[in-house]
Design a protein around this motif. Structure first.
Motif, PDB file in Angstrom:
ATOM      1  N   SER A   1      -0.789   2.963   5.918  1.00 34.83           N
ATOM      2  CA  SER A   1      -0.777   1.681   5.208  1.00 34.83           C
ATOM      3  C   SER A   1      -0.957   0.517   6.175  1.00 34.83           C
ATOM      4  O   SER A   1      -1.696  -0.435   5.904  1.00 34.83           O
ATOM      5  CB  SER A   1       0.544   1.512   4.448  1.00 34.83           C
ATOM      6  OG  SER A   1       0.705   2.504   3.478  1.00 34.83           O
TER       7      SER A   1
ATOM      8  N   LEU B   1       0.836  -1.208   0.000  1.00 38.03           N
ATOM      9  CA  LEU B   1       0.000   0.000   0.000  1.00 38.03           C
ATOM     10  C   LEU B   1       0.870   1.258   0.000  1.00 38.03           C
ATOM     11  O   LEU B   1       0.501   2.273  -0.612  1.00 38.03           O
ATOM     12  CB  LEU B   1      -0.919  -0.001   1.216  1.00 38.03           C
ATOM     13  CG  LEU B   1      -2.113  -0.966   1.182  1.00 38.03           C
ATOM     14  CD1 LEU B   1      -2.888  -0.905   2.495  1.00 38.03           C
ATOM     15  CD2 LEU B   1      -3.039  -0.646   0.015  1.00 38.03           C
ATOM     16  N   ALA B   2       2.004   1.173   0.669  1.00 37.80           N
ATOM     17  CA  ALA B   2       2.884   2.342   0.743  1.00 37.80           C
ATOM     18  C   ALA B   2       3.461   2.712  -0.618  1.00 37.80           C
ATOM     19  O   ALA B   2       3.833   3.876  -0.842  1.00 37.80           O
ATOM     20  CB  ALA B   2       4.017   2.074   1.735  1.00 37.80           C
TER      21      ALA B   2
END
Length: 352
Positions: A171, A161-162
């Motif tokens: 995240s 997600l980061a």
């Protein structure tokens, strides 16, 4: 004052004692969970497992987010790993679990109850695991890893997600909440599970034990001069180490894993004696013993290849949200399913 290493060992023993007692009383076991779920019978055990994973993720990610524990130091969040070997190891472990009628942790619990079949499973699993870690099978395993491993920039779901621009904290929260909510919804959507306070309690306690292992090794064991490996509940390598320690304790070091293995057996034994559940049991036939030993061999080999078992990856590894753990667990679930259904189904033994 106790040293950090001694505190970690005591914590491992305590965690094992609780796990052994709860495991015996609740029947906590992935293989039994899958069997009930796939047969469309009693689906409560698989919900217990789902709840345990949810609690383990929530508590472990809280510890990591607060800075109390660095999960990045664990074996699950290394930047280089072999997805094919993790998956293949999971397949072998899952199928072996069906052959042996339970995983390594379940065998320890049942051994404490007087199940002598589990004694064979534990011993054979330990030997096969040690052979795969350091013995005859180790060179083949290492060569397979070397030709198939890859280095990734994102080895966990929060780090994935980061990569789209989200911060580390955001995240972590988003990934954790999404998975935890899905698991809790799955667990409590089952009416029978909602009416089973014992199973709900078991899921919560075992999930907290996984986080407790991280706290013990990652926080209590954080010593700059004598650090201990950051780990938690897992049973393949620790069972192998426990057998080696029992035979060759001189020159070897007692650690969290060995203490946990001893605690699980002791916790189950004391609980079985206290509740009248202790009963000696053996094999029904030589074929039954051969099948059980074969399954234990597959679990020992597969568990080492997969970096863990149905607990080591299915609970502890999952709590780190490592991509590799999800790959290993997919293999375990597929191997277990193959053993329970379809062309490769393990046929039940008469009087087994």
């Amino acid at each position: 004052m106790e040293s950090s290493a001694q505190l970690v060992i005591l914590a491992g023993l305590a965690i094992g004692l609780v796990y052994g007692a709860v495991g015996l009383l609740s029947g906590f076991c992935l293989m039994s969970s899958m069997r009930g779920f796939l047969a469309k019978g009693d689906g409560r055990l698989v919900r217990t497992y789902a709840l345990a994973i949810a609690v383990a993720i929530a508590a472990s990610q809280f510890l990591a987010g607060s800075g109390a524990v660095d999960l990045g130091k664990s074996i699950y969040l290394q930047p280089t790993f072999s997805a094919p070997v993790l998956f293949l190891g999971g397949l072998l472990f899952g199928y072996g679990m069906v052959l042996s009628n339970g995983c390594g942790s379940r065998a320890l619990v049942l051994l404490g109850r007087g199940n002598l079949r589990s004694f064979v499973v534990v011993i054979v699993l330990a030997i096969a695991a040690q052979m795969t870690l350091k013995g005859l099978i180790a060179p083949a395993r290492i060569a397979l890893v070397q030709v198939s491993q890859a280095t990734v920039s994102a080895n966990s779901f929060p780090s994935l997600l980061a990569t789209v621009g989200l911060g580390e904290a955001v995240s972590r929260v988003l990934a954790s909440v999404a998975i935890v909510v899905a698991l809790i919804f799955f667990a409590f959507a089952h009416p029978a599970f909602r009416r089973s306070p014992g199973q709900i309690a078991a899921g919560i306690i075992i999930g907290l034990l996984a986080a407790g292992g991280w706290f013990a090794t990652g926080y209590l064991g954080a010593d700059d001069f004598s650090p201990v490996p950051v780990t938690s509940l897992t049973f393949i390598a620790p069972i192998a180490d426990a057998l080696q320690y029992a035979m060759l304790s001189t020159g070897l070091t007692l650690n969290f894993g060995i203490a946990t293995v001893a605690g699980v057996f002791a916790g189950s034994l004391v609980t079985a004696l206290a509740t009248g559940r202790f009963q000696l049991e053996g094999y029904s036939s030589p074929r039954h013993m051969l099948r059980s030993a074969g399954g234990a061999t597959l679990m020992g080999i597969g568990g080492v290849m997969a970096f863990g078992c149905s607990i080591g990856q299915g609970l502890t590894g999952m709590s780190t949200l490592a991509v590799g753990s999800f790959i290993a667990v997919a293999g375990i679930l597929l191997g277990t399913t193959a053993g329970l259904r379809g062309a490769l189904r393990v046929q039940p033994l008469a009087m087994a």
